[in-house]
Design an enzyme around this catalytic site. Structure first.
Site, PDB file in Angstrom:
ATOM      1  N   HIS A 160      59.776  14.292  16.611  1.00  0.00           N
ATOM      2  CA  HIS A 160      60.599  13.141  16.247  1.00  0.00           C
ATOM      3  C   HIS A 160      62.042  13.488  15.853  1.00  0.00           C
ATOM      4  O   HIS A 160      62.579  12.955  14.876  1.00  0.00           O
ATOM      5  CB  HIS A 160      59.936  12.362  15.116  1.00  0.00           C
ATOM      6  CG  HIS A 160      58.680  11.643  15.520  1.00  0.00           C
ATOM      7  ND1 HIS A 160      58.423  11.247  16.809  1.00  0.00           N
ATOM      8  CD2 HIS A 160      57.593  11.238  14.780  1.00  0.00           C
ATOM      9  CE1 HIS A 160      57.239  10.628  16.848  1.00  0.00           C
ATOM     10  NE2 HIS A 160      56.707  10.621  15.654  1.00  0.00           N
ATOM     11  N   HIS A 234      59.122   3.430  15.136  1.00  0.00           N
ATOM     12  CA  HIS A 234      57.883   3.910  14.516  1.00  0.00           C
ATOM     13  C   HIS A 234      57.328   2.944  13.471  1.00  0.00           C
ATOM     14  O   HIS A 234      56.846   3.366  12.421  1.00  0.00           O
ATOM     15  CB  HIS A 234      58.128   5.295  13.903  1.00  0.00           C
ATOM     16  CG  HIS A 234      56.937   6.198  13.925  1.00  0.00           C
ATOM     17  ND1 HIS A 234      55.797   5.948  13.186  1.00  0.00           N
ATOM     18  CD2 HIS A 234      56.702   7.340  14.602  1.00  0.00           C
ATOM     19  CE1 HIS A 234      54.931   6.916  13.395  1.00  0.00           C
ATOM     20  NE2 HIS A 234      55.445   7.774  14.254  1.00  0.00           N
ATOM     21  N   GLU A 369      54.432   3.201  20.165  1.00  0.00           N
ATOM     22  CA  GLU A 369      55.751   3.773  20.407  1.00  0.00           C
ATOM     23  C   GLU A 369      55.976   3.885  21.913  1.00  0.00           C
ATOM     24  O   GLU A 369      55.420   4.759  22.568  1.00  0.00           O
ATOM     25  CB  GLU A 369      55.821   5.153  19.758  1.00  0.00           C
ATOM     26  CG  GLU A 369      55.506   5.145  18.279  1.00  0.00           C
ATOM     27  CD  GLU A 369      55.006   6.495  17.778  1.00  0.00           C
ATOM     28  OE1 GLU A 369      55.785   7.458  17.820  1.00  0.00           O
ATOM     29  OE2 GLU A 369      53.849   6.598  17.362  1.00  0.00           O
TER      30      GLU A 369
HETATM   31  C1  GLA Z   1      53.604  10.127  15.893  1.00  0.00           C
HETATM   32  C2  GLA Z   1      52.825  11.343  16.225  1.00  0.00           C
HETATM   33  C3  GLA Z   1      51.762  11.545  15.221  1.00  0.00           C
HETATM   34  C4  GLA Z   1      52.333  11.601  13.832  1.00  0.00           C
HETATM   35  C5  GLA Z   1      53.105  10.366  13.557  1.00  0.00           C
HETATM   36  C6  GLA Z   1      53.782  10.431  12.207  1.00  0.00           C
HETATM   37  O1  GLA Z   1      52.955   8.991  16.219  1.00  0.00           O
HETATM   38  O2  GLA Z   1      52.301  11.326  17.515  1.00  0.00           O
HETATM   39  O3  GLA Z   1      51.072  12.708  15.513  1.00  0.00           O
HETATM   40  O4  GLA Z   1      53.166  12.712  13.703  1.00  0.00           O
HETATM   41  O5  GLA Z   1      54.065  10.155  14.550  1.00  0.00           O
HETATM   42  O6  GLA Z   1      52.935  10.786  11.185  1.00  0.00           O
END
Ligand code: GLA
Length: 405
Positions: A160, A234, A369
């Site tokens: 991210h 997110h 997402e």
């Molecule tokens: C995304 C990732 C997850 C986790 C979340 C945040 O969705 O794929 O594995 O890291 O973000 O906790």
């Protein structure tokens, strides 16, 4: 181009120089516009609920970051009474109130009451994600023959956008109103080398709360050097506003998904969902198969995977539909991205206390997402995430809310 309806006056811009004394004042999008849109809404809907009113945008101070930057909370409200509260810190959607089947408004996203909580610890609650959504294996990729090294902030991988991704920066805000509803425009310049990524990347995000109860998020970006980009959002949704999300019914129009290794990096294969717990082509409760004895589910501690959506590359359309049986709320996710990371809050463990003291338990929120596939910079067989000077990156997500009884 965003078209503007003739009966809306010129967009109302919020000027950052205004004093805080005026911060809490409601900035109305014009009395005439409000009256007309109310009337239009009433005629089109054939009825009016007690929630109807003029389109509104307001802002209030929401604290300061450690380096003294002022953060504001912006409230966007449409004539149906639906309301989105968004911070210019991380572009965080802090609250999103939409009606249930009986017309009662309720907050459908997880988040915190204070900026201090967000600064302390957050699993990306409601935030904008960039420069690269999801994981890049071992924090390394090669572009134009040069290797780039990123922070392995989700060891052994990069996640991210890094240690201080777009979810943790203060964006420059401006309010605008247009035919679709009230909007918050956020801009940010990510400098060449920031978090290890090449190129000065100039990013604009426009959040609009539409009259048909959609939260539209429009991204554009340009660069002055070849770079990689994968922007997403997110928000953790819980359409019931409480409890786990296991009874929510999910439909994802995807014949394939991208299986992962034990560190959640795609293996590169596009695997048919047929006969697996990843088949959501017919609406199925999240909890129906989540605890099955399946290696992929074990790697993710539940669903934390990228689905390959059945539609031509670049075509805007439905990515997922989620229905919550007790409230009748329905969420549709639309975008033109090729993939969808469906994450079921498997890292929530009851240690985070959110809005109103609510404790966020295991699987009490889910994320949808829309994105290019994880680790695309290292997977030449996946759709490209390279952005070059002279090109403009575009991506739009709509979280569209409705109800059914
Ligand atoms: C995304 C990732 C997850 C986790 C979340 C945040 O969705 O794929 O594995 O890291 O973000 O906790």
């Amino acid at each position: 181009m965003r078209s503007r309806s003739p009966w809306f006056s010129a967009p109302t811009f919020w000027a950052p120089t205004r004093t805080d004394a005026r911060d809490c004042r409601r900035l109305r999008a014009g009395v005439i516009a409000g009256v007309l849109s109310c009337a239009a809404a009433m005629i089109m809907a054939g009825c009016a609920t007690s929630h109807t009113g003029p389109i509104e945008v307001s802002r209030k101070p929401f604290g300061q970051t450690a380096d003294g930057k002022q953060v504001y909370e912006f409230t966007l409200r449409n004539t149906k009474g639906s309301e989105a509260r968004i911070l210019n810190y991380g572009g965080i959607v802090r609250s999103l109130r939409v009606p249930d089947a009986k017309g009662n408004l309720g907050d459908v996203v997880l988040g915190y009451d204070t900026l201090a909580d967000y600064l302390k610890e957050t699993p990306y609650f409601g935030a904008l994600i960039g420069r690269y959504g999801n994981r890049i294996a071992r924090g390394k990729f090669t572009l134009d023959g040069q290797e780039y090294t990123l922070a392995t902030n989700n060891y052994p991988n990069a996640l991210h956008g890094g240690v201080k991704g777009f979810d943790k920066v203060v964006w420059e805000p401006a309010i605008l109103t247009g035919p679709d509803g009230p909007s918050l425009k956020l801009t940010y310049l990510s400098k060449d080398g920031e978090e290890g990524y090449p190129g000065n990347l100039s990013v604009t995000v426009i959040y609009t709360l539409t009259e048909d109860n959609g939260l539209k998020i429009e991204y554009t970006a340009t660069t002055d050097k070849d770079t990689v980009i994968n922007l997403t959002q997110h928000s953790y949704f819980n359409l019931a506003g409480k409890g786990t999300i296991l009874d929510h019914i999910v439909m994802i129009p995807a014949d394939k998904f991208t299986p992962v290794d034990s560190t959640l990096i795609p293996t590169g294969e596009l695997k048919p969902v047929d006969g697996t717990p990843f088949d959501f082509r017919t609406p199925t409760a999240i909890g129906a198969r989540i605890n099955q004895d399946d290696e992929q589910l074990k790697f993710g501690k539940g669903y934390d995977h990228n689905w390959v959506i059945n539609k031509p590359m670049g075509e805007f359309g439905l990515m997922a539909r989620v229905t919550e049986p007790t409230t009748g709320r329905v969420l549709e996710v639309l975008s033109a991205e090729p993939g969808l990371q469906f994450y079921t809050g498997n890292f929530l463990d009851g240690t985070l206390k959110g809005k109103g003291g609510q404790v966020y338990q295991f699987r009490s929120g889910f994320c949808m997402e829309s994105q290019h596939f994880p680790d695309s910079p290292n997977k030449p067989q996946f759709p490209s995430v390279v952005l070059k000077p002279g090109q403009t990156y575009h991506s739009t997500i709509v979280f569209k809310f409705s109800t059914r009884s």
